[in-house]
Motif scaffolding. Structure first.
Motif, PDB file in Angstrom:
ATOM      1  N   TYR A 151       0.850  -1.187   0.000  1.00 44.19           N
ATOM      2  CA  TYR A 151       0.000   0.000   0.000  1.00 44.19           C
ATOM      3  C   TYR A 151       0.885   1.237   0.000  1.00 44.19           C
ATOM      4  O   TYR A 151       1.874   1.297   0.733  1.00 44.19           O
ATOM      5  CB  TYR A 151      -0.870   0.078   1.257  1.00 44.19           C
ATOM      6  CG  TYR A 151      -1.980  -0.937   1.368  1.00 44.19           C
ATOM      7  CD1 TYR A 151      -2.751  -1.295   0.276  1.00 44.19           C
ATOM      8  CD2 TYR A 151      -2.285  -1.509   2.593  1.00 44.19           C
ATOM      9  CE1 TYR A 151      -3.787  -2.214   0.402  1.00 44.19           C
ATOM     10  CE2 TYR A 151      -3.311  -2.421   2.730  1.00 44.19           C
ATOM     11  CZ  TYR A 151      -4.053  -2.773   1.633  1.00 44.19           C
ATOM     12  OH  TYR A 151      -5.082  -3.667   1.764  1.00 44.19           O
ATOM     13  N   TYR A 152       0.479   2.211  -0.767  1.00 45.33           N
ATOM     14  CA  TYR A 152       1.099   3.528  -0.707  1.00 45.33           C
ATOM     15  C   TYR A 152      -0.004   4.545  -0.478  1.00 45.33           C
ATOM     16  O   TYR A 152      -1.056   4.492  -1.126  1.00 45.33           O
ATOM     17  CB  TYR A 152       1.858   3.857  -2.005  1.00 45.33           C
ATOM     18  CG  TYR A 152       3.232   3.255  -2.049  1.00 45.33           C
ATOM     19  CD1 TYR A 152       4.249   3.714  -1.211  1.00 45.33           C
ATOM     20  CD2 TYR A 152       3.533   2.239  -2.948  1.00 45.33           C
ATOM     21  CE1 TYR A 152       5.523   3.176  -1.251  1.00 45.33           C
ATOM     22  CE2 TYR A 152       4.810   1.693  -2.997  1.00 45.33           C
ATOM     23  CZ  TYR A 152       5.790   2.161  -2.152  1.00 45.33           C
ATOM     24  OH  TYR A 152       7.057   1.633  -2.188  1.00 45.33           O
ATOM     25  N   TYR A 153       0.241   5.445   0.449  1.00 47.77           N
ATOM     26  CA  TYR A 153      -0.746   6.459   0.801  1.00 47.77           C
ATOM     27  C   TYR A 153      -0.422   7.760   0.074  1.00 47.77           C
ATOM     28  O   TYR A 153       0.744   8.112  -0.106  1.00 47.77           O
ATOM     29  CB  TYR A 153      -0.779   6.640   2.318  1.00 47.77           C
ATOM     30  CG  TYR A 153      -1.164   5.346   3.005  1.00 47.77           C
ATOM     31  CD1 TYR A 153      -2.493   5.008   3.171  1.00 47.77           C
ATOM     32  CD2 TYR A 153      -0.189   4.440   3.409  1.00 47.77           C
ATOM     33  CE1 TYR A 153      -2.856   3.800   3.762  1.00 47.77           C
ATOM     34  CE2 TYR A 153      -0.536   3.227   3.997  1.00 47.77           C
ATOM     35  CZ  TYR A 153      -1.870   2.917   4.162  1.00 47.77           C
ATOM     36  OH  TYR A 153      -2.222   1.717   4.727  1.00 47.77           O
ATOM     37  N   LEU A 154      -1.452   8.456  -0.334  1.00 43.82           N
ATOM     38  CA  LEU A 154      -1.295   9.676  -1.125  1.00 43.82           C
ATOM     39  C   LEU A 154      -1.364  10.902  -0.228  1.00 43.82           C
ATOM     40  O   LEU A 154      -2.114  10.930   0.758  1.00 43.82           O
ATOM     41  CB  LEU A 154      -2.389   9.749  -2.188  1.00 43.82           C
ATOM     42  CG  LEU A 154      -2.539   8.513  -3.089  1.00 43.82           C
ATOM     43  CD1 LEU A 154      -3.666   8.728  -4.099  1.00 43.82           C
ATOM     44  CD2 LEU A 154      -1.238   8.185  -3.781  1.00 43.82           C
ATOM     45  N   ARG A 155      -0.605  11.921  -0.597  1.00 38.01           N
ATOM     46  CA  ARG A 155      -0.569  13.168   0.191  1.00 38.01           C
ATOM     47  C   ARG A 155      -1.961  13.754   0.395  1.00 38.01           C
ATOM     48  O   ARG A 155      -2.295  14.210   1.464  1.00 38.01           O
ATOM     49  CB  ARG A 155       0.341  14.185  -0.483  1.00 38.01           C
ATOM     50  CG  ARG A 155       1.781  13.754  -0.551  1.00 38.01           C
ATOM     51  CD  ARG A 155       2.675  14.799  -1.203  1.00 38.01           C
ATOM     52  NE  ARG A 155       3.935  14.225  -1.639  1.00 38.01           N
ATOM     53  CZ  ARG A 155       4.895  13.786  -0.852  1.00 38.01           C
ATOM     54  NH1 ARG A 155       4.765  13.877   0.454  1.00 38.01           N
ATOM     55  NH2 ARG A 155       6.004  13.264  -1.344  1.00 38.01           N
ATOM     56  N   LYS A 156      -2.761  13.744  -0.645  1.00 43.64           N
ATOM     57  CA  LYS A 156      -4.115  14.281  -0.541  1.00 43.64           C
ATOM     58  C   LYS A 156      -5.161  13.175  -0.664  1.00 43.64           C
ATOM     59  O   LYS A 156      -6.291  13.418  -1.041  1.00 43.64           O
ATOM     60  CB  LYS A 156      -4.343  15.326  -1.626  1.00 43.64           C
ATOM     61  CG  LYS A 156      -3.466  16.556  -1.454  1.00 43.64           C
ATOM     62  CD  LYS A 156      -3.731  17.595  -2.509  1.00 43.64           C
ATOM     63  CE  LYS A 156      -2.837  18.797  -2.309  1.00 43.64           C
ATOM     64  NZ  LYS A 156      -3.041  19.807  -3.342  1.00 43.64           N
TER      65      LYS A 156
END
Length: 161
Positions: A151-156
């Motif tokens: 999983y990669y989380y996005l800044r927005k």
């Protein structure tokens, strides 16, 4: 019981129960659309990557089945020379949205972005993968990623670590 024309139809109590159950199931089936919004999924793949092939063959059809017209999908072949400049610009734009991206993962696929929510590198079981997307959209805690997924989380993004 009367039909639409006002003709009386003789039915037993059991027949009426079956008819009511049938009409109830029919009305529920007609209104079972789970999604009102349109979601956008962008993915990057390498043609000879086995996990990318798994994603395209198994996971993508499961996503389409779950979301139907509510999921707009854009694919980029990272080896296509004709669209390389467009793909590279889009890839970099997407990677720049990620919080704490592991540079060792750069260029690997499938790299999938559920726009505005999260990114997933790799693909495991198709049902679990669809569940990741559904839970992200619903704002629920994500299930554990498979050993083939990161999983990669996005800044927005709406999904938080």
């Amino acid at each position: 019981m009367k039909n639409k024309c006002g003709i009386i139809i003789e039915t037993g109590e059991e027949d009426e129960k079956i008819l009511i159950l049938f009409l109830l199931l029919l009305s529920v089936g007609c209104h079972s659309n789970k999604y009102e919004d349109t979601y956008y999924l962008t993915y990057f793949y390498v043609e000879d990557c086995l996990n990318c092939q798994h994603f395209k063959k198994n996971v993508l059809p499961a996503i389409k089945k779950e979301f139907g017209k509510h999921m707009k999908i854009k694919a980029y072949d990272m080896d296509d020379e004709k669209t390389f400049d467009e793909m590279k610009a889009s890839y970099q734009e997407h990677i720049d949205q990620i919080i704490d991206f592991n540079e060792d993962d750069y260029g690997y696929g499938p790299m999938v972005f559920l726009e505005g929510y999260l990114a997933i590198l790799g693909a495991g079981n198709e049902d679990d993968y669809v569940e990741h997307l559904v839970r992200a959209i619903q704002g629920k805690e994500l299930n554990k990623a498979s050993k083939n997924e990161t999983y990669y989380y996005l800044r927005k993004g709406r999904v938080k670590q």
